[in-house]
Enzyme design. Sequence first.
Site, PDB file in Angstrom:
ATOM      1  N   TYR A 191      23.929 168.593  31.513  1.00 21.95           N
ATOM      2  CA  TYR A 191      22.670 169.299  31.722  1.00 21.95           C
ATOM      3  C   TYR A 191      21.596 168.319  32.183  1.00 21.95           C
ATOM      4  O   TYR A 191      21.553 167.164  31.742  1.00 21.95           O
ATOM      5  CB  TYR A 191      22.216 169.991  30.440  1.00 21.95           C
ATOM      6  CG  TYR A 191      23.035 171.205  30.084  1.00 21.95           C
ATOM      7  CD1 TYR A 191      22.759 172.440  30.656  1.00 21.95           C
ATOM      8  CD2 TYR A 191      24.095 171.122  29.187  1.00 21.95           C
ATOM      9  CE1 TYR A 191      23.508 173.563  30.333  1.00 21.95           C
ATOM     10  CE2 TYR A 191      24.843 172.237  28.862  1.00 21.95           C
ATOM     11  CZ  TYR A 191      24.540 173.454  29.441  1.00 21.95           C
ATOM     12  OH  TYR A 191      25.296 174.566  29.126  1.00 21.95           O
ATOM     13  N   ASN A 233      35.947 174.815  23.432  1.00 20.07           N
ATOM     14  CA  ASN A 233      34.720 174.441  24.125  1.00 20.07           C
ATOM     15  C   ASN A 233      34.031 173.310  23.362  1.00 20.07           C
ATOM     16  O   ASN A 233      33.881 173.381  22.144  1.00 20.07           O
ATOM     17  CB  ASN A 233      33.764 175.639  24.187  1.00 20.07           C
ATOM     18  CG  ASN A 233      32.361 175.227  24.629  1.00 20.07           C
ATOM     19  OD1 ASN A 233      32.109 174.989  25.797  1.00 20.07           O
ATOM     20  ND2 ASN A 233      31.442 175.106  23.666  1.00 20.07           N
ATOM     21  N   GLU A 234      33.670 172.269  24.067  1.00 20.88           N
ATOM     22  CA  GLU A 234      32.940 171.141  23.485  1.00 20.88           C
ATOM     23  C   GLU A 234      33.555 170.745  22.138  1.00 20.88           C
ATOM     24  O   GLU A 234      32.883 170.696  21.107  1.00 20.88           O
ATOM     25  CB  GLU A 234      31.445 171.458  23.348  1.00 20.88           C
ATOM     26  CG  GLU A 234      30.777 171.622  24.705  1.00 20.88           C
ATOM     27  CD  GLU A 234      29.260 171.724  24.648  1.00 20.88           C
ATOM     28  OE1 GLU A 234      28.697 171.743  23.522  1.00 20.88           O
ATOM     29  OE2 GLU A 234      28.623 171.786  25.714  1.00 20.88           O
ATOM     30  N   GLU A 248      29.871 173.807  32.603  1.00 24.41           N
ATOM     31  CA  GLU A 248      28.487 173.993  32.146  1.00 24.41           C
ATOM     32  C   GLU A 248      27.619 172.964  32.850  1.00 24.41           C
ATOM     33  O   GLU A 248      27.849 171.758  32.710  1.00 24.41           O
ATOM     34  CB  GLU A 248      28.356 173.847  30.628  1.00 24.41           C
ATOM     35  CG  GLU A 248      28.929 175.012  29.833  1.00 24.41           C
ATOM     36  CD  GLU A 248      28.591 174.948  28.350  1.00 24.41           C
ATOM     37  OE1 GLU A 248      27.505 174.424  28.000  1.00 24.41           O
ATOM     38  OE2 GLU A 248      29.412 175.427  27.542  1.00 24.41           O
ATOM     39  N   GLN A 254      22.704 179.732  32.594  1.00 23.51           N
ATOM     40  CA  GLN A 254      23.621 180.835  32.443  1.00 23.51           C
ATOM     41  C   GLN A 254      23.184 181.980  33.346  1.00 23.51           C
ATOM     42  O   GLN A 254      22.131 181.900  33.968  1.00 23.51           O
ATOM     43  CB  GLN A 254      23.708 181.282  31.003  1.00 23.51           C
ATOM     44  CG  GLN A 254      24.366 180.243  30.101  1.00 23.51           C
ATOM     45  CD  GLN A 254      24.567 180.774  28.681  1.00 23.51           C
ATOM     46  OE1 GLN A 254      24.416 181.942  28.374  1.00 23.51           O
ATOM     47  NE2 GLN A 254      24.891 179.859  27.795  1.00 23.51           N
ATOM     48  N   GLU A 278      27.164 183.647  28.040  1.00 27.31           N
ATOM     49  CA  GLU A 278      27.472 183.452  26.629  1.00 27.31           C
ATOM     50  C   GLU A 278      26.758 184.510  25.797  1.00 27.31           C
ATOM     51  O   GLU A 278      25.726 185.058  26.204  1.00 27.31           O
ATOM     52  CB  GLU A 278      27.022 182.049  26.192  1.00 27.31           C
ATOM     53  CG  GLU A 278      27.379 181.703  24.761  1.00 27.31           C
ATOM     54  CD  GLU A 278      27.133 180.225  24.452  1.00 27.31           C
ATOM     55  OE1 GLU A 278      27.488 179.802  23.337  1.00 27.31           O
ATOM     56  OE2 GLU A 278      26.589 179.508  25.317  1.00 27.31           O
TER      57      GLU A 278
END
Length: 492
Positions: free
Chosen positions: A240, A172-173, A298, A347, A25
């Site tokens: 996460y 995204n999201e 992710e 990432q 990103e």
Amino acid sequence: MAKAIVNANRSKGHINRNIYGHFAEHLGRCIYNGIYVGEASSIPNINGMRTDVVAALKKMGIPVLRWPGGCFADTYHWRDGIGPKESRKKIVNTNWGGVTEDNSFGTHEFLELCRQLECEPYISGNVGSGTVQEFSDWVEYCNMGGQSPMAEERRSNGQEEPWNVKYWGIGNEAWGCGGNMRPEFYADLCRQYSTYLRNYDTEHPIYKIASGASEGDYNWTKVIMERAGRFIDAVSLHYYTLPRTGDWTDKGPATGFPRSEYYSTLRKTFYMEELVENHSRIIKQYQGDRKIGLCVDEWGTWFDVEPGTNPGFLYQQNTMRDALVSAVNLNIFNNHCDTVVMANIAQTVNVLQAVILTEGEKLLLTPTYHVFEMYKGHQDARQLESYVETTLTGEGEDQVPNLHISASEGKEGVLVTIANLSDTDSAELDCALTGIGRAASVEGRVLTGPCGAYNDFGSEETVRPSHLAAEITDGGFKAVLPACSVAAFTVR
């Protein structure tokens, strides 16, 4: 002695190589000063891409790279990053650190990076602040081989042939930084956007990935599948792993953590299996005759940033704890290869659970990097059913199985990957191979060290793989797994 079984007579299918994908990103030093330094840099580069970073990622076996975000994707307007670099717009990255970017890394540069890496590009389009026309034009710019305004503009910018980008994320999201949308509203947008993301070559159809759920929001997946399932090829999932519960402002340190946080991190890692199973169950319920995949695009650890660094840059160190988190997640994805078609760790460089850290001209490989390199033989291999006897290790409610396994059969033989999560006790392993025959050879490698061990600049090889002795038996092989270790056995 822990008994393990690898059964070559049963399989869920082939492990999609894209499970070993990555995510880059426009965040902190991931792109700029991480991957991309520009053609004029004194750091060795090809067309602005650091040659050492590219070489390391190729050796690791990177199959697909997601870009430009993340939250950045839904503020990114792709036309700002094409054409002569001196005339590109400068922007402020309002999501991450408030830094000014000159857009010198745009579509052409990203696809040049993927060319050098020999990996597939995965582009996340702007749904949150963009338009259908903007997104449609981007696909046409990248993929149209004939005559059209977008194709001619691409050619005028130096790219004659289309790139034929396959993977496209529809936002995204969308439930959060991508627009704070309700699932019903996003599902309708997803249908609309998908309609105008066209195929320009029948031999290179595009693959449309819907913005999926955060963690256990199963209603989001249900609504998307009910209302937009026939317009997409896959649904994403983000999760996460944090050591501490319920407070994103105090997640816990990346190094120097207490033993309790070693085990709380591992316990929360195992939640990934529940998420994958439940979201996959919903997808299967509504997919009909078309197979819709799950993209965990992710995932990874998220700790407090390193002291003294920009809090918006999300720079954190990477220890053996991270290596075990990655091993468990990859084992889970391997064992659910019938539904998980892609995963992208967050990432790639200098951000969150990075596989590479850089500091000026210096580069180091993190423990997570080594796990990906040790596991790369699983890519496109046939998954094999596997089991291992376990005992619980840990403290209080944060107890976890001490061992975790996956296996596959590929060009190089049978690959068995197993993690010993105990921070104190080694494990004697007796692995039986069913449906394979007596092994002619077994080669073992191990990544191990104290759970807080990490590589730093000046001590870049504190944690690195080494040989692990293994003994061939009539039914398989035996080995001793050190405490806090990730092992990979290649059986031929």
